[in-house]
Scaffold this active site. Structure first.
Site, PDB file in Angstrom:
ATOM      1  N   ARG A 103       0.827  -1.202   0.000  1.00  0.00           N
ATOM      2  CA  ARG A 103       0.000   0.000   0.000  1.00  0.00           C
ATOM      3  C   ARG A 103       0.866   1.258   0.000  1.00  0.00           C
ATOM      4  NH1 ARG A 103      -1.065   2.549   4.835  1.00  0.00           N
ATOM      5  NH2 ARG A 103      -3.197   3.005   4.193  1.00  0.00           N
ATOM      6  N   LEU A 104       0.249   2.339  -0.466  1.00  0.00           N
ATOM      7  CA  LEU A 104       0.823   3.672  -0.353  1.00  0.00           C
ATOM      8  C   LEU A 104      -0.176   4.521   0.418  1.00  0.00           C
ATOM      9  CD1 LEU A 104       2.196   4.319  -3.975  1.00  0.00           C
ATOM     10  CD2 LEU A 104       3.504   3.670  -1.946  1.00  0.00           C
ATOM     11  N   ASP A 105       0.314   5.348   1.331  1.00  0.00           N
ATOM     12  CA  ASP A 105      -0.565   6.185   2.135  1.00  0.00           C
ATOM     13  C   ASP A 105      -1.332   7.176   1.264  1.00  0.00           C
ATOM     14  OD1 ASP A 105       0.409   4.999   4.476  1.00  0.00           O
ATOM     15  OD2 ASP A 105       2.086   6.405   4.558  1.00  0.00           O
ATOM     16  N   LEU A 106      -2.385   7.727   1.839  1.00  0.00           N
ATOM     17  CA  LEU A 106      -3.201   8.726   1.148  1.00  0.00           C
ATOM     18  C   LEU A 106      -2.351   9.877   0.630  1.00  0.00           C
ATOM     19  CD1 LEU A 106      -6.182   9.701   0.540  1.00  0.00           C
ATOM     20  CD2 LEU A 106      -6.038  10.938   2.714  1.00  0.00           C
ATOM     21  N   THR A 108       0.869   9.822  -0.058  1.00  0.00           N
ATOM     22  CA  THR A 108       2.054   9.351  -0.774  1.00  0.00           C
ATOM     23  C   THR A 108       1.670   9.032  -2.212  1.00  0.00           C
ATOM     24  OG1 THR A 108       3.023   8.395   1.229  1.00  0.00           O
ATOM     25  CG2 THR A 108       3.851   7.578  -0.873  1.00  0.00           C
TER      26      THR A 108
END
Length: 242
Positions: A103-106, A108
Site C-alpha cells: 500500500r501507499l498512504d493517502l 504518498t
C-alpha cells in the site's frame, strides 16, 4: 482437489494470502453460506461456494498485472465506506478483479502494483524475499552525514529496529532537501517514521521503484499493464517458476 481457504482466495485474485487470512478472521468470508473466522478450513473449487463480502469468489484463468502511478489523495483500497477516492477509481477500464500489492498512504504518490496473482503478491510483500522499494523524499532541513548513516544502519522505531537501507542525498539545502531511500521492508508508514525519528520530517514522498519496475514514461493517475518480460522478472525475483 481441496485447498486451504486462504490459498483459494489468493488463487482467485481476491487478495494476497496474508491479506486473505485477515479477511477470514474479520468474518468477511463465507463457505456454502456459513461464515468462517478460523484458519484450517479447506474448500473444493469444483463443489464449494466461497463468498467475500457476500459476493461469490471464483477462480480467474486470466492473470492481470497493473502498474499504476498513484497520485496523492487516493486510498490504496478497492472501496471506502466514506466514499473517498480510491485507486480502483483510476483503473475502471480493468475488468478483472485486482488488488493492491502492499500500500501507499493517502498522502504518498508513486508506483503501485495491482494484480489478481495471489501467490506472486504474497511473495513480493513477504519480508523473507526482501524486495527493494525506492522512494524519492523531500524532507525538512538538511540531513547531515551522521543522519544519513543512521538511516543506512537502521532506526529504532516503536515496532523494532529497521533493516539496513540505502540512502542518497540528491539535493541538500534549506528549508528542504531531497534524497532517495531504498528499503526492503513494508511496515506501516515506515519511511515517514524513520525520518521523523531523525528529526527530518517528510514534506513529500513518492515511490519511484518496486523491484525492477519504475515509473519511466508514466504520468500521475495513469496505469498500464506489465509486459511479459516485466512479469517474468518479478517472478524470477521471488523464486517463482516462469
Amino acid at each position: 482437489m481441496a485447498v486451504r481457504l486462504q490459498k483459494y482466495l489468493a488463487m482467485a485474485g481476491a487478495a494476497s494470502r496474508r491479506a486473505a487470512e485477515k479477511m477470514i478472521m474479520e468474518g468477511r468470508v463465507k463457505v456454502n453460506g456459513q461464515t468462517v473466522t478460523k484458519m484450517g478450513v479447506t474448500v473444493d473449487p469444483a463443489v464449494d461456494l466461497v463468498e467475500l463480502d457476500n459476493r461469490p469468489v471464483k477462480l480467474s484463468a486470466k492473470k492481470e498485472y497493473i502498474l499504476l502511478y498513484k497520485p496523492v489523495g487516493y486510498l490504496t483500497t478497492l472501496k471506502d465506506p466514506y466514499g473517498r477516492p480510491t485507486v480502483k477509481d483510476l483503473i475502471k477500464d480493468v475488468e478483472s478483479r485486482v488488488f493492491p500489492v502492499g500500500r501507499l498512504d493517502l498522502d504518498t504518490s508513486g508506483l503501485l502494483l495491482l494484480t489478481n496473482d495471489g501467490e506472486l503478491a504474497n511473495r513480493l510483500t513477504h519480508p523473507a524475499y526482501g524486495v527493494e522499494k525506492e522512494y524519492l523524499v523531500r524532507v525538512h532541513d538538511l540531513p547531515g552525514s551522521e543522519v544519513l548513516q543512521k538511516l543506512e544502519k537502521g532506526i529504532m522505531l516503536d515496532d523494532g529496529c529497521t533493516a539496513p537501507a540505502k540512502v542518497r542525498l540528491i539535493k541538500g539545502g534549506r528549508p528542504t532537501s531531497v534524497l532517495t531511500l531504498t528499503i526492503r521492508e513494508g511496515r506501516n508508514r515506515q519511511v515517514r517514521r524513520m525520518l521523523e525519528a531523525v528529526q527530518h520530517p517528510v514534506v513529500s514522498l513518492k515511490r519511484i521503484r518496486f523491484g525492477p519496475l519504475t515509473l519511466t514514461g508514466m504520468k500521475s493517475g495513469h496505469w498500464r499493464r506489465l509486459t511479459a518480460a516485466e512479469v517474468k522478472a518479478l517472478k524470477r525475483l521471488v523464486g517463482l517458476n516462469t
